[in-house]
Write an enzyme that holds these catalytic residues in place. Structure first.
Site, PDB file in Angstrom:
ATOM      1  N   MET A  37      -4.880  -7.433   8.847  1.00  0.00           N
ATOM      2  CA  MET A  37      -4.423  -7.047   9.824  1.00  0.00           C
ATOM      3  C   MET A  37      -5.631  -5.181  10.031  1.00  0.00           C
ATOM      4  O   MET A  37      -6.651  -5.147   9.744  1.00  0.00           O
ATOM      5  CB  MET A  37      -3.254  -5.793   9.561  1.00  0.00           C
ATOM      6  CG  MET A  37      -2.223  -7.972   9.337  1.00  0.00           C
ATOM      7  SD  MET A  37      -0.317  -6.897   9.218  1.00  0.00           S
ATOM      8  CE  MET A  37      -0.503  -7.068   7.067  1.00  0.00           C
ATOM      9  N   HIS A  68      -4.463 -33.010   7.050  1.00  0.00           N
ATOM     10  CA  HIS A  68      -4.579 -33.500   6.683  1.00  0.00           C
ATOM     11  C   HIS A  68      -5.001 -33.991   5.467  1.00  0.00           C
ATOM     12  O   HIS A  68      -4.955 -34.372   3.482  1.00  0.00           O
ATOM     13  CB  HIS A  68      -4.799 -34.515   7.552  1.00  0.00           C
ATOM     14  CG  HIS A  68      -5.371 -36.386   7.268  1.00  0.00           C
ATOM     15  ND1 HIS A  68      -6.258 -36.863   6.360  1.00  0.00           N
ATOM     16  CD2 HIS A  68      -3.951 -36.768   6.743  1.00  0.00           C
ATOM     17  CE1 HIS A  68      -5.497 -38.356   6.385  1.00  0.00           C
ATOM     18  NE2 HIS A  68      -4.242 -37.639   6.511  1.00  0.00           N
ATOM     19  N   ARG A 110      -3.332  -1.118  -6.559  1.00  0.00           N
ATOM     20  CA  ARG A 110      -1.825  -2.704  -7.112  1.00  0.00           C
ATOM     21  C   ARG A 110      -2.216  -2.723  -7.917  1.00  0.00           C
ATOM     22  O   ARG A 110      -3.674  -2.818  -8.730  1.00  0.00           O
ATOM     23  CB  ARG A 110      -2.477  -3.313  -5.218  1.00  0.00           C
ATOM     24  CG  ARG A 110      -3.852  -3.269  -5.027  1.00  0.00           C
ATOM     25  CD  ARG A 110      -3.304  -4.343  -3.609  1.00  0.00           C
ATOM     26  NE  ARG A 110      -5.455  -4.839  -3.967  1.00  0.00           N
ATOM     27  CZ  ARG A 110      -5.798  -5.122  -2.578  1.00  0.00           C
ATOM     28  NH1 ARG A 110      -5.253  -5.064  -1.618  1.00  0.00           N
ATOM     29  NH2 ARG A 110      -6.857  -5.942  -2.695  1.00  0.00           N
ATOM     30  N   ARG A 157      -3.242   3.246   8.842  1.00  0.00           N
ATOM     31  CA  ARG A 157      -3.634   1.714   7.693  1.00  0.00           C
ATOM     32  C   ARG A 157      -2.464   0.871   7.979  1.00  0.00           C
ATOM     33  O   ARG A 157      -1.331   1.319   7.987  1.00  0.00           O
ATOM     34  CB  ARG A 157      -3.493   1.673   6.939  1.00  0.00           C
ATOM     35  CG  ARG A 157      -4.470   3.002   6.349  1.00  0.00           C
ATOM     36  CD  ARG A 157      -5.018   2.922   5.385  1.00  0.00           C
ATOM     37  NE  ARG A 157      -6.269   4.130   5.077  1.00  0.00           N
ATOM     38  CZ  ARG A 157      -7.584   4.139   4.564  1.00  0.00           C
ATOM     39  NH1 ARG A 157      -7.501   2.555   4.579  1.00  0.00           N
ATOM     40  NH2 ARG A 157      -8.223   4.951   4.479  1.00  0.00           N
ATOM     41  N   CYS A 216      12.498 -37.365 -14.579  1.00  0.00           N
ATOM     42  CA  CYS A 216      11.164 -38.258 -14.668  1.00  0.00           C
ATOM     43  C   CYS A 216      10.572 -38.371 -13.784  1.00  0.00           C
ATOM     44  O   CYS A 216       9.286 -39.324 -13.405  1.00  0.00           O
ATOM     45  CB  CYS A 216      11.793 -39.958 -15.923  1.00  0.00           C
ATOM     46  SG  CYS A 216      12.467 -41.256 -14.717  1.00  0.00           S
ATOM     47  N   TYR A 253      15.588 -32.090 -20.610  1.00  0.00           N
ATOM     48  CA  TYR A 253      14.314 -31.853 -19.893  1.00  0.00           C
ATOM     49  C   TYR A 253      13.729 -32.150 -18.641  1.00  0.00           C
ATOM     50  O   TYR A 253      14.111 -32.991 -18.181  1.00  0.00           O
ATOM     51  CB  TYR A 253      13.602 -33.636 -21.237  1.00  0.00           C
ATOM     52  CG  TYR A 253      14.520 -34.506 -20.874  1.00  0.00           C
ATOM     53  CD1 TYR A 253      13.173 -35.229 -20.671  1.00  0.00           C
ATOM     54  CD2 TYR A 253      15.327 -34.926 -21.369  1.00  0.00           C
ATOM     55  CE1 TYR A 253      13.822 -36.487 -19.510  1.00  0.00           C
ATOM     56  CE2 TYR A 253      16.274 -36.055 -20.991  1.00  0.00           C
ATOM     57  CZ  TYR A 253      15.191 -37.257 -20.489  1.00  0.00           C
ATOM     58  OH  TYR A 253      15.611 -38.892 -19.618  1.00  0.00           O
ATOM     59  N   SER A 260      18.478 -40.068 -16.086  1.00  0.00           N
ATOM     60  CA  SER A 260      17.558 -39.604 -16.003  1.00  0.00           C
ATOM     61  C   SER A 260      16.860 -39.282 -14.327  1.00  0.00           C
ATOM     62  O   SER A 260      17.109 -40.362 -13.465  1.00  0.00           O
ATOM     63  CB  SER A 260      16.235 -39.985 -16.753  1.00  0.00           C
ATOM     64  OG  SER A 260      14.941 -40.135 -16.008  1.00  0.00           O
ATOM     65  N   LYS A 268       1.041  -0.699  -0.571  1.00  0.00           N
ATOM     66  CA  LYS A 268       0.117  -0.193   0.106  1.00  0.00           C
ATOM     67  C   LYS A 268       0.693   1.761  -0.082  1.00  0.00           C
ATOM     68  O   LYS A 268       1.046   1.929  -0.805  1.00  0.00           O
ATOM     69  CB  LYS A 268      -1.125   0.216   1.580  1.00  0.00           C
ATOM     70  CG  LYS A 268      -1.840   1.009   1.247  1.00  0.00           C
ATOM     71  CD  LYS A 268      -2.917   0.911   2.491  1.00  0.00           C
ATOM     72  CE  LYS A 268      -3.878  -0.026   2.147  1.00  0.00           C
ATOM     73  NZ  LYS A 268      -4.884  -0.135   3.707  1.00  0.00           N
ATOM     74  N   GLY A 303      -8.008  -8.102   5.152  1.00  0.00           N
ATOM     75  CA  GLY A 303      -8.832  -7.849   6.393  1.00  0.00           C
ATOM     76  C   GLY A 303      -8.039  -8.893   7.455  1.00  0.00           C
ATOM     77  O   GLY A 303      -8.537  -8.899   8.379  1.00  0.00           O
TER      78      GLY A 303
HETATM   79  C1  PEP Z   1      11.464 -42.063  -8.865  1.00  0.00           C
HETATM   80  O1  PEP Z   1      11.491 -43.013  -8.469  1.00  0.00           O
HETATM   81  O2  PEP Z   1      11.424 -40.826  -8.995  1.00  0.00           O
HETATM   82  C2  PEP Z   1      10.771 -42.687 -10.888  1.00  0.00           C
HETATM   83  C3  PEP Z   1      10.336 -42.439 -11.067  1.00  0.00           C
HETATM   84  O3  PEP Z   1      10.531 -43.921 -10.527  1.00  0.00           O
HETATM   85  P1  PEP Z   1       9.544 -44.662 -10.141  1.00  0.00           P
HETATM   86  O4  PEP Z   1       8.436 -43.924  -9.485  1.00  0.00           O
HETATM   87  O5  PEP Z   1       9.115 -45.966 -10.727  1.00  0.00           O
HETATM   88  O6  PEP Z   1      10.076 -45.305  -8.525  1.00  0.00           O
END
Ligand code: PEP
Ligand code: MG
Length: 893
Positions: free
Chosen positions: A102, A452, A336, A91, A845, A865, A777, A22, A100
């Site tokens: 504070m 949870h 803002r 303010r 991956c 990648y 990977s 502000k 809202g």
């Molecule tokens: C991993 O462990 O990140 C993975 C891609 O293999 P998985 O999830 O199949 O164990």
């Protein structure tokens, strides 16, 4: 010495850390020459000092003296002067907006004497002066001295009853004077002292109260939910009061420069005549659309529109504005960059590009993967305008409708009958997990975004609304605002907005998904949102350095991911191909007693695997496909130990033949592991079951050769899981190379061999492992599991909610990469792997490959990648583009 107080003319919009949002924007507007009431800002750093040093901030009082004196000079009035008082508002204003949460105190400077001066200033308007005074006592009492607000409201109510009126505005000056007396009594009763008459004391106490409000329970809770750091503190703005409640030629309002819901340009906002800002918030009287101001006060309206255009041109973004008109004079109280929906974020970014206000790079930074994800969830069709019965926290997005059930067991039973259910609980605990899995959605009365229910639901991608605290949840019904909802009644919950509806609201597919799928109704092709998504995705792809691949192990998933823009497959999990009707073949493999029996089982599996791979290679023709050799423990393919033991015992008891089951039981016993995740899986399996990996390697090579023979361009990559030592990989590699050479012959097919890095030891010896790997990977799921020592399958539901509550981490490390720990392992492996083999291809991956925050980290580390599930491919593409643009921006800085 540190400077704690800034005049509005001294700040600017980039000083949000110090002056709060502000204060920084009031300064910016002042410097733009807009009509901002004079004032000054006390810094967040003063607040931090106040909170940590136990209230006294060296030098602060003197600086306030100087700035107050300057303010008084500018306004030609002094604070609380009985004859002609200057009044101020005090303010809050933190770096991040905390609406809202504070405190604010208005009309500071009024007392038993200056009330008459104020009346004179207002042209003898006694009513206005006494109304302002009673507002001060009320706000000051509540905010500064913790007087229960209800007592003031009761006194106001009594005054109206005595007078026989319904509305505050029907109370005249004498009534309000009496009300001030009543308020002062309330004040004295609760505080043990009189309402302070000294204007400067009022101001100092109000400033301290705003500082303290940073740590009010609701503010702490809000920060935790919104992940706002706890140590920022709030700034305090002291601003000369202007009054919107001086009569019909005064008023107050809010305005947006574009529609924050859809992003469309236009004039959006509300105006309330003869009122102060808090009347709008309190909803005491109905506002009118901003357009009506044109008829009420054309001069102010025209000026406001001119300022709105100027602000948008200056901020190059949607602005939201608060203003007040005092007797025909327009004052800007706040602006803002406005909050907006996900759809509006995309639409506005694209419009601003069209209007030449921002570049495409800048537009990318205005949207996020999380917003795109929201646009990809199905939504409720709200055309029938259903009204919600209550509202909670939108904890996990999506739209879900179903019958209400109150126990996990009922959810499981109903789902088994094919019925859609919403599991309603006061709050969930780990015992509710089966019901949460079975339900379409979860609704709780307690808990916020890190409860949870919220954590588990998000992990499962399940719609969840939590903390709908108007609900009273019983054993077989819940009550909300007098309405009773029984078990079996249908409700619809919106996990984005947190709204809960009675009955089934129709669900609408996402047009953004239809666009990605390529099956968008042509009538929608020019729809602003779809065009905006198209524009920004195209730019993200051209800006990105990281490629985005997908995790897919069926032809259908591969095809969808390709439509969603995947540039190959980063993980094809072959173990999924061993389930279903192939399970008996796997059992044969496991039970094999002789080499011949084992070879039989493998030969039966091999053509099936070849067909699997061929289908996937065809779908990804021309793009790389990383096939991972089988990973999880073999006992996952076998019946449960308990069931088998019972089966065998029963057969024996009945004198029936049970040889097969007995052999199976013996095998299951033999293979039983206490910690299967750390047991016989991944490369270890390949090393102990002769012929298993060889069968898979042959199937991959043969499928590739077949596609090449069909004229296609297969690009297979064989990936070995769970490697921890280079020797493991070398052993597999030697055998695989032989088979590949034999199969590919002169077909021209090239097969790369690489490994996952998912065991901490692999990360730490990556320099050696790279000798035997053409690519790495990162399996960040296992790397997180083994890095933290957290069982992937157990901990999220069991205790992560507590870790989140305690702030041990702000987000589950399975959801977003833990940069400092697991991320460090990734960085070490990437650097040391590339030191050994400079052209080493690097990807990820694990689930983190589709998490927006993590994608930025993988960009920074220099991976080639990320690979993620098909639905997250567009999100990762967008974030890969944003990461490139942002890092280029920071390189330039
Ligand atoms: C991993 O462990 O990140 C993975 C891609 O293999 P998985 O999830 O199949 O164990
Ligand atoms: Mg793994």
């Amino acid at each position: 010495m540190e400077k704690f107080v800034y005049d509005f003319a001294e700040g600017n919009k980039d000083l949000k850390d110090l002056l709060g949002g502000k204060g920084a924007n009031l300064a910016e507007m002042t410097n733009l020459g807009l009509p901002v009431p004079a004032g000054f800002t006390i810094t967040t750093s003063a607040c931090q000092r106040y909170l940590s040093d136990g209230s006294h901030v060296e030098g602060l009082a003197e600086e306030i003296d100087d700035h107050l004196a300057a303010l008084e000079r500018e306004m030609g009035r002094s604070l609380g002067d009985p004859a002609d008082p200057l009044l101020v508002s005090v303010r809050s204003g933190a770096k991040f907006s905390m609406p809202g949460m504070m405190e604010t105190v208005l009309n500071v400077g009024l007392n038993d004497e200056s009330v008459a001066g104020l009346s004179r200033q207002a042209g003898g308007n006694d009513r206005f002066a006494w109304d302002s005074y009673r507002r001060l006592i009320q706000m000051f009492g509540k905010t500064v001295c913790d007087v229960p607000g209800a007592e003031f409201e009761d006194a106001l109510h009594e005054a109206k009853v005595r007078k026989g009126v319904k509305d505050d505005v029907q109370l005249d000056a004498d009534d309000l004077k009496e009300l001030v007396t009543a308020y002062k009594k309330v004040f004295a009763k609760h505080t043990g002292h009189e309402f302070p008459q000294n204007p400067r004391e009022q101001m100092d106490l109000a400033i301290a109260a705003v500082f303290r409000s940073w740590n009010a329970d609701r503010a702490v809770l809000y920060r935790r939910q919104e992940r706002i750091p706890a140590d920022l503190g709030t700034a305090v703005n002291v601003v000369a009061m202007v009054f919107g409640n001086l009569g019909a030629d005064s008023g107050t309002g809010v305005a947006f420069t574009r529609d924050p819901a859809t992003g469309e340009s236009g004039i959006y906002g509300d105006y309330l005549q003869n009122a102060q800002g808090e009347d709008v918030v309190a909803g005491i009287r109905n506002t009118v659309p901003l357009q009506d101001l044109e008829k009420i006060d054309k001069k102010s309206y025209d000026e406001l529109l001119r300022i709105m255009a100027q602000l948008e041109g200056h901020y190059h973004d949607l602005c939201d504005i608060e203003f007040t008109i005092e007797r025909g004079k327009l004052w800007m109280l706040q602006t803002r960059v406005g909050k907006r929906t996900a759809a509006a974020a995309f639409t506005i970014a694209a419009q601003l590009v069209d209007e030449g206000m921002i570049s495409l790079d800048e537009a990318l930074t205005r949207v996020s993967g999380a917003q795109l994800a929201q646009l990809m969830f199905p939504r409720f069709d709200l055309s029938s305008d259903p009204s919600p019965i209550t509202r909670g926290v939108g904890a996990s997005p999506g739209a879900a409708a179903g019958e209400v059930v109150f126990t996990s067991a009922h959810a499981v039973a109903a789902a088994a009958e094919g019925r859609s259910v919403i599991l309603v609980r006061r709050e969930t605990n780990p015992d509710d997990l089966p019901g949460m899995i079975a339900a379409q959605g979860i609704l709780t009365a307690r808990g916020g975004k890190t409860s949870h229910a919220a954590v588990v639901a998000r992990g499962m991608g399940k719609t969840c609304v939590c903390g709908a605290d108007e609900m009273e949840v019983g054993r077989d019904q819940f009550t909300v605002n007098g309405q009773v909802v029984h078990e079996g009644d249908t409700v619809s919950i919106d996990g984005t907005t947190g709204r809960v509806y009675l009955g089934a609201v129709p669900v609408q597919p996402s047009e953004v998904v239809q666009y990605f799928e390529g099956d968008l109704d042509p009538a929608l092709a020019n729809e602003p949102l779809v065009s905006a998504v198209h524009l920004l995705m195209t730019h993200a792809d051209s800006a990105a350095r990281l490629a985005v691949r997908t995790n897919a192990d069926t032809g259908a998933d591969a095809a969808r991911a390709r439509r969603f823009g995947a540039r190959g497959i980063g993980l094809c999990r072959t173990e999924h191909m061993f389930l279903g009707d192939r399970r008996p073949l796997v059992e044969r493999l496991i039970l094999a007693r002789t080499e011949a029996e084992r070879n039989d089982a493998l030969s039966a599996l091999q053509p099936l695997q070849r067909a699997d791979f061929l289908q996937i290679f065809r779908e990804m023709n021309g793009l790389p496909v990383t096939v991972r050799l089988i990973d999880p423990p073999l006992h996952e393919f076998l019946p449960s130990l308990e069931d088998l033991a019972v089966q065998v015992a029963v057969a024996k008891e009945r004198g029936e033949e049970a040889e097969h089951d007995e052999r199976m039981l013996a095998a299951v016993r033999r293979m039983h592991e206490q910690n299967p995740m750390l047991g016989l899986r991944g490369v270890r399996l390949g090393l102990v079951i002769p012929g298993l990996f060889a069968m898979q390697v042959r199937a991959i090579a043969e499928a590739a050769v077949q596609l090449a023979a069909e004229g296609g361009r297969p690009r297979p990559e064989i990936m070995v899981p769970l490697v921890g030592a280079v020797q493991e990989l070398e052993t597999v590699r030697t055998e695989a190379e032989k088979i590949i050479a034999e199969v590919v012959g002169s077909s021209g097919v090239q097969v790369l061999i690489g490994t996952m890095i998912e065991v901490p030891r692999a990360a730490l010896t990556a320099g050696q492992i790279a000798e035997a790997a053409e690519f790495f990977s990162f399996g960040t799921n296992d790397l997180t599991q083994m890095g933290w020592g957290f069982s992937r399958d157990d901990v999220e539901g069991a205790f992560f909610w507590r870790y989140l509550e305690l702030g041990i981490f702000g987000i589950s490390p399975f959801e977003s990469i833990d940069r400092d720990g697991v991320g460090r392992l990734v960085r070490i492996a990437a650097d040391e792997g590339r030191a050994t083999r400079p052209g080493l291809k690097l990807g990820v991956c694990g689930e983190h490959g589709g998490d927006p925050e993590s994608v930025h980290f993988f960009h920074e580390v220099g991976l080639d990648y990320v690979s993620c599930s098909p639905f997250r491919v567009p999100i990762a593409r967008l974030e890969a583009g944003r990461a490139a643009v942002e890092s280029a921006g920071s390189d330039h800085r």
